[in-house]
Motif scaffolding. Structure first.
Motif, PDB file in Angstrom:
ATOM      1  N   PRO A   1       0.807  -1.233   0.000  1.00 34.17           N
ATOM      2  CA  PRO A   1       0.000   0.000   0.000  1.00 34.17           C
ATOM      3  C   PRO A   1       0.835   1.276   0.000  1.00 34.17           C
ATOM      4  O   PRO A   1       2.062   1.235   0.125  1.00 34.17           O
ATOM      5  CB  PRO A   1      -0.829  -0.095   1.276  1.00 34.17           C
ATOM      6  N   LYS A   2       0.127   2.437  -0.108  1.00 30.61           N
ATOM      7  CA  LYS A   2       0.812   3.723  -0.251  1.00 30.61           C
ATOM      8  C   LYS A   2       1.317   4.275   1.074  1.00 30.61           C
ATOM      9  O   LYS A   2       2.076   5.233   1.096  1.00 30.61           O
ATOM     10  CB  LYS A   2      -0.143   4.748  -0.873  1.00 30.61           C
ATOM     11  N   SER A   3       0.846   3.739   2.191  1.00 24.83           N
ATOM     12  CA  SER A   3       1.318   4.241   3.488  1.00 24.83           C
ATOM     13  C   SER A   3       1.196   3.144   4.536  1.00 24.83           C
ATOM     14  O   SER A   3       0.427   2.193   4.368  1.00 24.83           O
ATOM     15  CB  SER A   3       0.499   5.454   3.938  1.00 24.83           C
ATOM     16  N   LEU A   4       1.962   3.285   5.616  1.00 28.44           N
ATOM     17  CA  LEU A   4       1.894   2.306   6.699  1.00 28.44           C
ATOM     18  C   LEU A   4       0.560   2.379   7.425  1.00 28.44           C
ATOM     19  O   LEU A   4       0.109   1.403   8.013  1.00 28.44           O
ATOM     20  CB  LEU A   4       3.031   2.524   7.703  1.00 28.44           C
ATOM     21  N   GLU A   5      -0.077   3.557   7.401  1.00 22.14           N
ATOM     22  CA  GLU A   5      -1.388   3.670   8.039  1.00 22.14           C
ATOM     23  C   GLU A   5      -2.416   2.830   7.282  1.00 22.14           C
ATOM     24  O   GLU A   5      -3.214   2.124   7.889  1.00 22.14           O
ATOM     25  CB  GLU A   5      -1.826   5.134   8.077  1.00 22.14           C
ATOM     26  N   SER A   6      -2.389   2.917   5.943  1.00 19.20           N
ATOM     27  CA  SER A   6      -3.293   2.072   5.134  1.00 19.20           C
ATOM     28  C   SER A   6      -3.019   0.615   5.442  1.00 19.20           C
ATOM     29  O   SER A   6      -3.934  -0.177   5.659  1.00 19.20           O
ATOM     30  CB  SER A   6      -3.059   2.288   3.642  1.00 19.20           C
ATOM     31  N   TYR A   7      -1.738   0.251   5.458  1.00 18.00           N
ATOM     32  CA  TYR A   7      -1.352  -1.144   5.711  1.00 18.00           C
ATOM     33  C   TYR A   7      -1.876  -1.606   7.065  1.00 18.00           C
ATOM     34  O   TYR A   7      -2.470  -2.676   7.193  1.00 18.00           O
ATOM     35  CB  TYR A   7       0.179  -1.263   5.654  1.00 18.00           C
ATOM     36  N   TYR A   8      -1.682  -0.755   8.079  1.00 17.90           N
ATOM     37  CA  TYR A   8      -2.109  -1.126   9.430  1.00 17.90           C
ATOM     38  C   TYR A   8      -3.630  -1.294   9.482  1.00 17.90           C
ATOM     39  O   TYR A   8      -4.146  -2.242  10.062  1.00 17.90           O
ATOM     40  CB  TYR A   8      -1.666  -0.064  10.445  1.00 17.90           C
ATOM     41  N   GLN A   9      -4.342  -0.370   8.857  1.00 16.69           N
ATOM     42  CA  GLN A   9      -5.801  -0.435   8.907  1.00 16.69           C
ATOM     43  C   GLN A   9      -6.326  -1.655   8.153  1.00 16.69           C
ATOM     44  O   GLN A   9      -7.249  -2.326   8.603  1.00 16.69           O
ATOM     45  CB  GLN A   9      -6.410   0.841   8.320  1.00 16.69           C
ATOM     46  N   GLU A  10      -5.710  -1.950   7.003  1.00 10.89           N
ATOM     47  CA  GLU A  10      -6.164  -3.095   6.206  1.00 10.89           C
ATOM     48  C   GLU A  10      -5.819  -4.426   6.877  1.00 10.89           C
ATOM     49  O   GLU A  10      -6.647  -5.336   6.917  1.00 10.89           O
ATOM     50  CB  GLU A  10      -5.581  -2.999   4.787  1.00 10.89           C
ATOM     51  N   THR A  11      -4.605  -4.546   7.435  1.00 15.53           N
ATOM     52  CA  THR A  11      -4.262  -5.793   8.133  1.00 15.53           C
ATOM     53  C   THR A  11      -5.121  -5.945   9.393  1.00 15.53           C
ATOM     54  O   THR A  11      -5.419  -7.052   9.822  1.00 15.53           O
ATOM     55  CB  THR A  11      -2.770  -5.831   8.556  1.00 15.53           C
ATOM     56  N   GLY A  12      -5.547  -4.797   9.945  1.00 20.07           N
ATOM     57  CA  GLY A  12      -6.361  -4.818  11.164  1.00 20.07           C
ATOM     58  C   GLY A  12      -7.713  -5.481  10.987  1.00 20.07           C
ATOM     59  O   GLY A  12      -8.430  -5.722  11.957  1.00 20.07           O
ATOM     60  N   ARG A  13      -8.073  -5.785   9.743  1.00 20.29           N
ATOM     61  CA  ARG A  13      -9.361  -6.466   9.513  1.00 20.29           C
ATOM     62  C   ARG A  13      -9.242  -7.967   9.749  1.00 20.29           C
ATOM     63  O   ARG A  13     -10.233  -8.688   9.695  1.00 20.29           O
ATOM     64  CB  ARG A  13      -9.850  -6.160   8.096  1.00 20.29           C
ATOM     65  N   ALA A  14      -8.039  -8.443  10.001  1.00 23.45           N
ATOM     66  CA  ALA A  14      -7.858  -9.873  10.313  1.00 23.45           C
ATOM     67  C   ALA A  14      -7.964 -10.073  11.819  1.00 23.45           C
ATOM     68  O   ALA A  14      -7.549  -9.223  12.601  1.00 23.45           O
ATOM     69  CB  ALA A  14      -6.482 -10.332   9.831  1.00 23.45           C
ATOM     70  N   GLY A  15      -8.528 -11.211  12.196  1.00 23.35           N
ATOM     71  CA  GLY A  15      -8.525 -11.647  13.592  1.00 23.35           C
ATOM     72  C   GLY A  15      -9.109 -10.677  14.596  1.00 23.35           C
ATOM     73  O   GLY A  15      -8.590 -10.535  15.704  1.00 23.35           O
ATOM     74  N   ARG A  16     -10.226 -10.013  14.243  1.00 26.95           N
ATOM     75  CA  ARG A  16     -10.799  -9.048  15.179  1.00 26.95           C
ATOM     76  C   ARG A  16     -11.436  -9.735  16.385  1.00 26.95           C
ATOM     77  O   ARG A  16     -11.725  -9.101  17.389  1.00 26.95           O
ATOM     78  CB  ARG A  16     -11.820  -8.157  14.467  1.00 26.95           C
ATOM     79  N   ASP A  17     -11.649 -11.071  16.282  1.00 28.56           N
ATOM     80  CA  ASP A  17     -12.201 -11.811  17.413  1.00 28.56           C
ATOM     81  C   ASP A  17     -11.107 -12.309  18.360  1.00 28.56           C
ATOM     82  O   ASP A  17     -11.368 -13.042  19.302  1.00 28.56           O
ATOM     83  CB  ASP A  17     -13.025 -13.006  16.909  1.00 28.56           C
ATOM     84  N   GLY A  18      -9.856 -11.892  18.069  1.00 32.13           N
ATOM     85  CA  GLY A  18      -8.743 -12.325  18.918  1.00 32.13           C
ATOM     86  C   GLY A  18      -8.148 -13.647  18.474  1.00 32.13           C
ATOM     87  O   GLY A  18      -7.143 -14.108  18.999  1.00 32.13           O
ATOM     88  N   GLY A  19      -8.772 -14.275  17.457  1.00 30.60           N
ATOM     89  CA  GLY A  19      -8.243 -15.539  16.927  1.00 30.60           C
ATOM     90  C   GLY A  19      -7.160 -15.294  15.898  1.00 30.60           C
ATOM     91  O   GLY A  19      -6.703 -14.167  15.692  1.00 30.60           O
ATOM     92  N   GLU A  20      -6.770 -16.366  15.198  1.00 28.63           N
ATOM     93  CA  GLU A  20      -5.673 -16.314  14.225  1.00 28.63           C
ATOM     94  C   GLU A  20      -5.883 -15.216  13.179  1.00 28.63           C
ATOM     95  O   GLU A  20      -6.989 -15.002  12.699  1.00 28.63           O
ATOM     96  CB  GLU A  20      -5.618 -17.688  13.536  1.00 28.63           C
ATOM     97  N   GLY A  21      -4.813 -14.510  12.867  1.00 30.05           N
ATOM     98  CA  GLY A  21      -4.849 -13.507  11.802  1.00 30.05           C
ATOM     99  C   GLY A  21      -3.486 -13.451  11.130  1.00 30.05           C
ATOM    100  O   GLY A  21      -2.490 -13.138  11.765  1.00 30.05           O
ATOM    101  N   TYR A  22      -3.425 -13.824   9.845  1.00 30.67           N
ATOM    102  CA  TYR A  22      -2.146 -13.863   9.123  1.00 30.67           C
ATOM    103  C   TYR A  22      -2.111 -12.707   8.133  1.00 30.67           C
ATOM    104  O   TYR A  22      -2.994 -12.582   7.288  1.00 30.67           O
ATOM    105  CB  TYR A  22      -2.006 -15.202   8.377  1.00 30.67           C
ATOM    106  N   CYS A  23      -1.107 -11.848   8.244  1.00 33.06           N
ATOM    107  CA  CYS A  23      -0.988 -10.675   7.374  1.00 33.06           C
ATOM    108  C   CYS A  23       0.211 -10.858   6.453  1.00 33.06           C
ATOM    109  O   CYS A  23       1.353 -10.769   6.894  1.00 33.06           O
ATOM    110  CB  CYS A  23      -0.803  -9.409   8.218  1.00 33.06           C
ATOM    111  N   LEU A  24      -0.078 -11.136   5.204  1.00 32.56           N
ATOM    112  CA  LEU A  24       0.978 -11.437   4.236  1.00 32.56           C
ATOM    113  C   LEU A  24       1.039 -10.337   3.186  1.00 32.56           C
ATOM    114  O   LEU A  24       0.031 -10.013   2.563  1.00 32.56           O
ATOM    115  CB  LEU A  24       0.665 -12.796   3.575  1.00 32.56           C
ATOM    116  N   ALA A  25       2.213  -9.744   3.015  1.00 33.77           N
ATOM    117  CA  ALA A  25       2.371  -8.693   1.996  1.00 33.77           C
ATOM    118  C   ALA A  25       3.466  -9.104   1.020  1.00 33.77           C
ATOM    119  O   ALA A  25       4.486  -9.669   1.427  1.00 33.77           O
ATOM    120  CB  ALA A  25       2.737  -7.369   2.655  1.00 33.77           C
ATOM    121  N   TYR A  26       3.242  -8.835  -0.266  1.00 33.77           N
ATOM    122  CA  TYR A  26       4.255  -9.088  -1.292  1.00 33.77           C
ATOM    123  C   TYR A  26       4.915  -7.766  -1.649  1.00 33.77           C
ATOM    124  O   TYR A  26       4.239  -6.764  -1.862  1.00 33.77           O
ATOM    125  CB  TYR A  26       3.616  -9.720  -2.532  1.00 33.77           C
TER     126      TYR A  26
END
Length: 732
Positions: free
Chosen positions: A313-338
């Protein structure tokens, strides 16, 4: 517990069914109930919406909620109506309403039924709405996604800048600003622009300990890698983010033909289709949404198990917000970026058409992304530092959930280098950004350094014993370690801290890990990291295939890479093809190539599979969508017609570089293309001969190697076009 406390706890149970607040919610709600201006920085999944919904339900009057997203407003209005018997308890006021609906909204507000009114900033500036709201009892104004106010935010909206004036016109009421991501620079900007410098600020931790962060090199095998990853997470929900609508469509189609339940989502689809695809994801009729950033904001799906960034993404804030959609229930969340630096260059090119101030901001934000992707220190620590938060990378929650921590790179003592760096920051009077500091260290002159006469100082070039990339890596690690900091006002200017000055006087051990080098290789080679992209391939078979590649090349009097590329051999050693059809599915092998050179390779693999009793991974064959077959035909037909390459690119809406890449793909998979007519205009016979001979004798087909060999005599495009001619004639 006073009366107010009892009221908010009772209300929480009554309206939302919860018996206790989460995180900072209680403090925020009390602040709003006290009519204080309030600023909330709370990561995705922290329960921001409840912070303004509950006080709105308790307080007299109507709360105005400013939000940039219609989808988000609709979700929240539906949720509010679900907890009340009054349909008019929450309303949206935006351009999608007709006159009758607008009259209904106004009527419910006047009767005191509506507790929450959701508006887009564009609607709020309408004169008739302002006049209407001036006559109503407004309890407070909540500004959601408040980072949109800041030019330094990742989603800047100019119409947000004027909100303070509009609110003052309506009524003198408290303001609550809320955001899920904000650096110190953005926080300061929000408070200043909203005129609420004395607001009570609540900032939750940005650490999401259940998320695993992983950055991989973006190779030409990315499609296969993504499919393997998703198959390894079968029946789990995930989101794949791409920067362009075209790429979203391509990847969604690729997943579908490979048996993965996926749909595309982007602003180019009509509203009905978007809503349908969103619902399919929420109802788990599909597993994966491939999307541009238009998807996910306010999507309350707690069990997203992976988020993949096909494009950084264009900024770390975008990256953080988008990865933040994983594992919102506290369970597994894998954030993979190419990651490939080529993508950053594309984004820089895109910025070059913008006004200078916007370019500067955009480039500063991009460099932070580069730092995150290339760093070999704990990614979690790097990310949290960006948001102004300290992280203990030994005892901190989630410390081990990070590819760099799981596969640490070697460290070395950098005590004297760090001391030298800090001295240069101090001696250049703390007026430079990272890039200029690196130029000073390695002795590279530019106009800015010249204007300050830095190139005349004794320390100029004192660090030329190391590469610029080494010093950049050290600057990033010194920042996180707290020896230097970035100035907030003049963003990016590096200042030395108290600890940095102390370090110069009494240096101690500083163990530095060098950044990942993501090789700037291009199609048809592969980008490699410290771990080979084909690390899963059978090394013994790779060795046998390479020997065969050399003998076939000798027999055909061509360089080995003209038979099959190394990446193709590694793919063969991963998938064990034993039929012509399977061989055609190998990376970089087309029908022509398979027919011309394939038989001895298939015989060798079949024999190897039998002798070693190998179970072949049939499911690893990635089916192609055939998306490019039309383009391939178009290119071949029009190069036969000797149409200028620029015209071919233009007709298909391609950049010239993308057309060259497409032509490379065609010739490397075994199909001839004749572009002599175009090369003859660029290079004379002698020059063509020189480059042709180079490719014939070279062990490598890498463009960078050719650039080094010719030392600037030919440009990138000339060498690429000659490589296409060479492979077409010699290998096909």
């Amino acid at each position: 517990m006073n009366k107010k406390d009892i009221d908010i706890h009772k209300a929480l149970k009554q309206y939302f069914g919860f018996s206790k607040f989460k995180g900072l919610q209680e403090g925020v709600i009390k602040s709003i109930m006290n009519n204080d201006d309030t600023f909330v920085i709370m990561p995705t999944g922290g329960g921001k919406s409840l912070c303004y919904q509950l006080p709105a339900l308790i307080k007299d009057g109507t709360a105005i909620v400013v939000s940039p997203l219609i989808a988000l407003m609709k979700n929240q209005v539906d949720a509010m109506r679900g907890i009340s018997s009054q349909h008019g308890i929450a309303h949206v006021l935006n351009s999608s309403l007709n006159k009758t609906e607008v009259a209904q909204v106004k009527g419910d507000i006047e009767k005191g039924i509506t507790k929450l009114l959701y508006v887009a900033p564009e609607s709020l500036i309408k004169e008739d709405y302002i006049e209407f709201l001036q006559a109503q009892n407004i309890s407070f104004v909540a500004i959601d996604e408040a980072h949109c106010i800041s030019e330094w935010g990742h989603d800047f909206r100019p119409e947000y800048r004027n909100l303070r004036n509009i609110i003052q016109k309506i009524d003198d009421v408290p303001i609550i600003g809320l955001t899920a991501t904000a650096t110190e620079k953005v926080q300061e900007d929000i408070l200043k622009t909203l005129g609420m410098s004395d607001a009570t600020t609540f900032k939750a931790s940005f650490n999401r300990p259940n998320l695993f962060y992983d950055v991989r090199p973006k190779t030409k095998n990315i499609d296969g890698d993504i499919i393997r990853f998703i198959r390894g997470h079968a029946d789990k929900s995930g989101i794949i983010y791409c920067l362009s609508r075209k790429k979203v469509e391509e990847i969604a189609q690729l997943l579908q033909v490979n048996g993965i339940k996926a749909v595309p989502y982007h602003a180019g689809l009509d509203a009905k289709t978007r809503a349908k695809h969103q619902d399919m994801f929420l109802m788990e009729d599909i597993d994966v949404v491939v999307a541009t950033i238009a998807f996910g904001m306010g999507i309350d799906k707690p069990d997203v198990r992976f988020v993949i960034h096909h494009d950084i993404p264009k900024s770390l804030e975008s990256y953080y917000q988008e990865t933040g959609r994983a594992g919102r229930d506290g369970g597994e969340g894998y954030c993979l970026a190419y990651y490939a630096y080529k993508d950053i260059e594309k984004l820089e090119k895109f910025l070059s058409g913008k006004p200078i101030a916007e370019q500067e901001i955009g480039n500063a934000l991009l460099q932070e992304v580069v730092g995150y992707a290339e760093t070999s220190m704990s990614r979690r620590k790097y990310l949290l530092h960006y948001f102004g938060e300290e992280f203990d990378d030994v005892n901190g929650l989630g410390a081990e959930m990070d590819d760099n921590v799981v596969n640490p790179k070697k460290k070395h003592e950098a005590k004297s280098d760090l001391k030298l760096l800090l001295e240069v920051v101090r001696d250049t009077k703390e007026k430079y950004k990272s890039k200029e500091l690196v130029n000073t260290l390695i002795g590279r002159v530019n106009a800015l350094l010249k204007s300050h006469k830095t190139d005349e100082q004794s320390f100029f070039g004192c660090g030329k014993y190391k590469e610029g990339s080494y010093w950049m890596a050290l600057i990033r690690q010194a920042l996180v370690a707290g020896f230097i900091r970035k100035e907030i006002e003049q963003y990016g200017v590096v200042k030395i801290t108290e600890n940095g000055l102390k370090y110069i006087d009494t240096p101690t051990s500083f163990m530095m890990t060098e950044d990942h080098i993501y090789d700037e290789t291009d199609d048809p080679s592969i980008v490699t990291n410290s771990k080979k992209a084909g690390a899963a391939s059978d090394e013994v078979l790779v060795k046998l295939l390479k020997e065969l590649q050399k003998s076939v090349a000798k027999k055909n009097k061509v360089p080995p890479y003209a038979v099959f590329q190394e990446t193709s051999l590694e793919d063969m050693a991963l998938k064990y093809p034993i039929t012509m059809d399977e061989l055609k599915n190998i990376y970089g092998v087309g029908e022509g190539k398979a027919r011309k050179f394939g038989k001895p390779f298939l015989d060798l693999i079949a024999k190897y599979v039998e002798e070693n009793d190998i179970l072949r991974p049939d499911d690893f064959v990635v089916k192609s969508t055939g998306v490019n077959s039309g383009l391939k035909l178009y290119i071949i037909q029009n190069t036969d017609r000797k149409l200028p390459l620029e015209d071919i690119a233009k007709a298909k809406g391609l950049e010239f570089a993308d057309l060259i890449e497409e032509m490379q793909r065609i010739v490397y998979s075994g199909t001839k293309i004749n572009i002599d007519y175009c090369i003859d205009e660029l290079l004379d016979e002698e020059q063509q001969e020189e480059i042709y001979e180079y490719f014939m004798e070279s062990d490598s087909d890498r463009i960078q190697d050719a650039m080094d060999e010719f030392d600037g005599d030919y440009d990138d495009d000339e060498l690429r076009l000659m490589r296409i001619k060479f492979i077409s004639e010699v290998a096909n």
